[in-house]
Design an enzyme around this catalytic site. Structure first.
Site, PDB file in Angstrom:
ATOM      1  N   ASP A 158       0.831  -1.201   0.000  1.00 33.89           N
ATOM      2  CA  ASP A 158       0.000   0.000   0.000  1.00 33.89           C
ATOM      3  C   ASP A 158       0.878   1.268   0.000  1.00 33.89           C
ATOM      4  O   ASP A 158       2.086   1.221   0.329  1.00 33.89           O
ATOM      5  CB  ASP A 158      -0.893  -0.025   1.250  1.00 33.89           C
ATOM      6  CG  ASP A 158      -2.239   0.635   1.029  1.00 33.89           C
ATOM      7  OD1 ASP A 158      -2.361   1.426   0.085  1.00 33.89           O
ATOM      8  OD2 ASP A 158      -3.167   0.387   1.831  1.00 33.89           O
ATOM      9  N   ASP A 163     -10.639   2.085  -3.522  1.00 40.77           N
ATOM     10  CA  ASP A 163     -11.181   1.902  -2.175  1.00 40.77           C
ATOM     11  C   ASP A 163     -12.695   1.924  -2.208  1.00 40.77           C
ATOM     12  O   ASP A 163     -13.346   1.601  -1.208  1.00 40.77           O
ATOM     13  CB  ASP A 163     -10.691   3.024  -1.248  1.00 40.77           C
ATOM     14  CG  ASP A 163      -9.384   2.644  -0.564  1.00 40.77           C
ATOM     15  OD1 ASP A 163      -8.880   1.538  -0.834  1.00 40.77           O
ATOM     16  OD2 ASP A 163      -8.868   3.455   0.218  1.00 40.77           O
TER      17      ASP A 163
END
Ligand code: DGJ
Length: 720
Positions: free
Chosen positions: A472, A541
């Site tokens: 990430d 997301d």
């Protein structure tokens, strides 16, 4: 023959396209970039006219001006008033006049050092065009590589300082072309956080249009690519050309239409936060760009680009490997988990046939929320109820693979790493930090930091049986100022990327059995630079199925479907608050690499049955989704309430149809399928009904949505 040099013409042929360059008086002029032209007697006229206020390099010829010639790189200062692709400071100025010296044909590909490149390919051929500026003592080599199985070319530029003085690059694009005047549209993949890769199309008018990032990452809001297409093109008609950059940092892609309708297209590093010093004898290589041409519309362009990326960019061992169906604990637990919660989730996942358990953020250091502990890559045994090794053993014992989340490029102020090495963060002397998600970025332009990140992540991957990594990156870069001089600071952003590529190439090569998925708050770094090492990307997301449709449409516009992670999440959706039927959430996630991201321990019996069916069904169809050719039947544009996509692979055809908003009175939709075998029979698996290919293509398939709580329908055909 792929590359042919005849007299003063260079012909570079791909499967369906040609790039033809002429050398005239030392200048390189673009004769053609587009449909394949096999003739070796190419002598197109160039635009030679006396244009007021254009500069003429030869006094004797008022008709020859750099301003009106089609070029393959552009410099300023000698009468070409369009945007240059190169600015190189030497002596007291930044003017260069590179003149052609020689050309070489090289077998295979030439690699840009320290940067992501297409795979080594013996059947490829590379043309090296070598130019020099004798006065400034600089050399420039332009490489074009053609691949025998593709309509995509790759290209980059190398600069060499042959002088005994330092010189500074202020702009160094990877590719630039001046194209013939025509009625063009421009297509880009823009967007925002949670709305990545929105397909935008507009007419090209006189002026300058640019997509770019100066965030230190390609970003959610733009993609390092630009598509130029005929104004009247559509999915199945018209020419299209895509430029893409294999790079994950600051970039620019521009198009300029000047007062004479001349069109200049360029892609490369952004010059914001960029300069590069070449001391005597040093060289610099730009990131690699791809040039993809398609003659039969935008679906053709998509398929050409997707195939090239699958065959030449994505790590080879994963390009042809079916992806596991995963459960990720993030939206199930966020930071609030313990061993027993995780194991219950894993039990349920295993019962439902899911194949991979991913432990997301919160397993390390003092990481109970997103304000701390980044950089402290040691397991929090108290929270995990034991060692990571034992936890993984338990997951494996349930028949699940194990995946782990990292964010290795970051550091929290509240962390042991920051307390030990505050100077490792990107920062400007004597100024306050700028925070984002309350974290700072490590300075990967510093070799000590690179060495540390390599070791700390390598150790965890070596000591534990990890099958998957989610990498990430949750903020963008500010306060760039670690250099000792202004010039060094200007070099920091690109040096960061070289550091990052050093780390990820090392780790992904050493741990080549691990499936790496890249993520940056979803698709904040969904680009070809990352895809060269990370075969999968967490596309957004935003896990809302309906909001995902345009995101997935844009994500698969140039990139292969097998790169796209897509999850079924809970309702009401955590980002959008929308309730979408579980069947539709499944159908949408099955348009990419299926995963689940919800609390499976909190399902009704009916939901459990539906998910078990989805998982079993996806195992049957995943090869057609992940390896198949993609055809867009109805696109999620502003006026459409429907989306339909077809995939075709070997003898399988899959069609997914989604209605965005339910309608009281059902409207009829008939889908005309693409590229089937007219004579063959296609059996609809669900009902056993038989259709001819001609019927499905020309009469079409009328969507029959079941009554009730449905927004979507999937059709799976097998060719007899
Ligand atoms: C952002 C990612 O996109 C999410 O999926 C999740 O991994 C969080 N970071 C964790 O902090």
């Amino acid at each position: 023959m792929t590359i042919v040099i005849k007299d003063n013409l260079f012909y570079i042929h791909t499967k369906k396209s040609s790039l033809i360059i002429e050398e005239r008086n030392g200048d390189l002029l673009l004769k053609h970039l587009g449909r394949k032209v096999e003739s070796y007697h190419f002598s197109n006229t160039v635009f030679e006219k006396d244009h007021a206020f254009s500069g003429n390099p030869a006094a004797a010829n008022r008709n020859y001006s750099y301003d009106t010639q089609r070029q393959v790189f552009g410099v300023h200062g000698f009468g070409d008033f369009r945007t240059p692709s190169l600015i190189l400071q030497h002596d007291n100025n930044d003017l260069t006049q590179f003149k052609f010296k020689k050309a070489k044909i090289i077998k295979g590909i030439v690699k840009a050092q320290g940067l992501p490149n297409p795979h080594t390919e013996e059947t490829a051929e590379t043309l090296a065009l070598i130019l020099e500026d004798d006065l400034a003592k600089l050399r420039m080599i332009i490489y074009y590589t053609a691949y025998d199985d593709s309509s995509t070319l790759s290209t980059f530029i190398r600069f060499e300082n042959l002088s005994d003085q330092p010189v500074v690059l202020h702009r160094a694009l990877s590719a630039m072309f001046d194209l013939p005047a025509s009625n063009y549209d421009v297509l880009t993949l823009q967007g925002a956080y949670a709305r990545e890769k929105t397909v935008r199309r507009h007419r090209l008018e006189q002026g300058f249009f640019k997509v770019s990032s100066n965030r230190g990452a390609s970003g959610h809001a733009q993609t390092p690519s630009l598509i130029l297409t005929e104004h009247d093109s559509n999915e199945s008609y018209g020419e299209a050309l895509a430029l893409q950059l294999i790079y994950s940092g600051n970039f620019q892609a521009f198009i300029q239409k000047n007062q004479l309708n001349e069109v200049r297209l360029g892609i490369g590093l952004n010059d914001d936060n960029f300069s590069w010093e070449l001391r005597a004898g040093e060289c610099f290589e730009t990131p690699v760009a791809l040039i993809t041409y398609a003659s039969e519309g935008l679906t053709d362009l998509t398929q050409e680009s997707q195939e090239f990326i699958k065959d030449h960019i994505i790590p080879k061992n994963f390009a042809a490997q079916e992806r596991p169906i995963l459960i990720n604990n993030w939206e199930a637990t966020y930071f609030d988990f313990n061993r027993s919660k995780l194991l219950k989730l894993a039990d349920e996942a295993s019962n439902l046939g899911i194949e991979l358990f991913v432990l997301d953020d919160g397993w390390f250091g003092n990481r109970f929320d997103d304000n701390r502990a980044l950089g402290d890559w040691f397991v929090n045994e108290e929270k995990l109820g034991g060692s990571l090794k034992d936890f993984i053993k338990e997951i494996h014992a349930k028949g699940l693979k194990f995946g782990l989340w990292f964010e290795p490029e970051m550091v929290s102020i509240d962390s042991e790493l920051y307390r030990l090495h505050p100077d490792w963060a990107i920062q400007t002397d004597k100024r306050e930090h700028t925070y984002s998600r309350n974290q700072l970025v490590l300075n990967l332009a510093n070799p000590d930091v690179v060495a540390y990140v390599k070791t700390v992540i390598d150790d965890i991957l070596t000591e534990n049986e990890i099958d998957y990594v989610k990498w990430d990156y949750n903020r963008n870069i500010t306060n760039i100022g670690n250099g000792k001089t202004y010039l060094e600071t200007q070099m920091q952003s690109h040096a960061y990327m070289l550091g990052l590529y050093d780390i990820v190439s090392y780790l992904t090569e050493k741990h080549h059995r691990i499936l790496f998925e890249s993520c940056s708050g979803g698709g904040g770094r969904n680009d070809l630079g990352m895809m060269r090492y990370f075969p999968q990307v967490w596309s957004s997301d935003n896990t809302d199925a309906i909001a995902r449709l345009p995101i997935q449409y844009g994500s698969s516009y140039l990139y292969p479907v097998i790169s796209m992670g897509a999850h079924v999440s809970a309702v009401p959706n955590h980002q959008m608050g929308r309730k979408t039927p579980l069947e539709t959430r499944g159908h949408v996630a099955m348009m990419g690499n299926l995963g689940y991201e919800l609390d499976l321990t909190d399902l009704s019996e009916k939901e459990r049955r539906i998910i078990a069916d989805q998982v079993a069904h996806y195992k049957k169809i995943r090869s057609v989704v992940q390896f198949g050719a993609l055809y867009r039947l109805i696109n999620p544009d502003a006026h459409s309430n429907e989306v339909a996509v077809q995939y075709k692979y070997d003898n399988q055809v899959l069609v997914t149809y989604v209605r965005l908003l339910s309608t009281i009175e059902e409207m009829e939709t008939t889908l005309k399928l693409k590229d089937l075998d007219e004579e063959a029979s296609y059996i609809l698996k669900e009902t056993g009904q038989e259709f001819s290919g001609a019927e499905l293509m020309y009469a079409g398939l009328t969507v029959d949505m079941p009554q009730g709580d449905y927004l979507s329908k999937q059709y799976y055909f097998i060719k007899k």
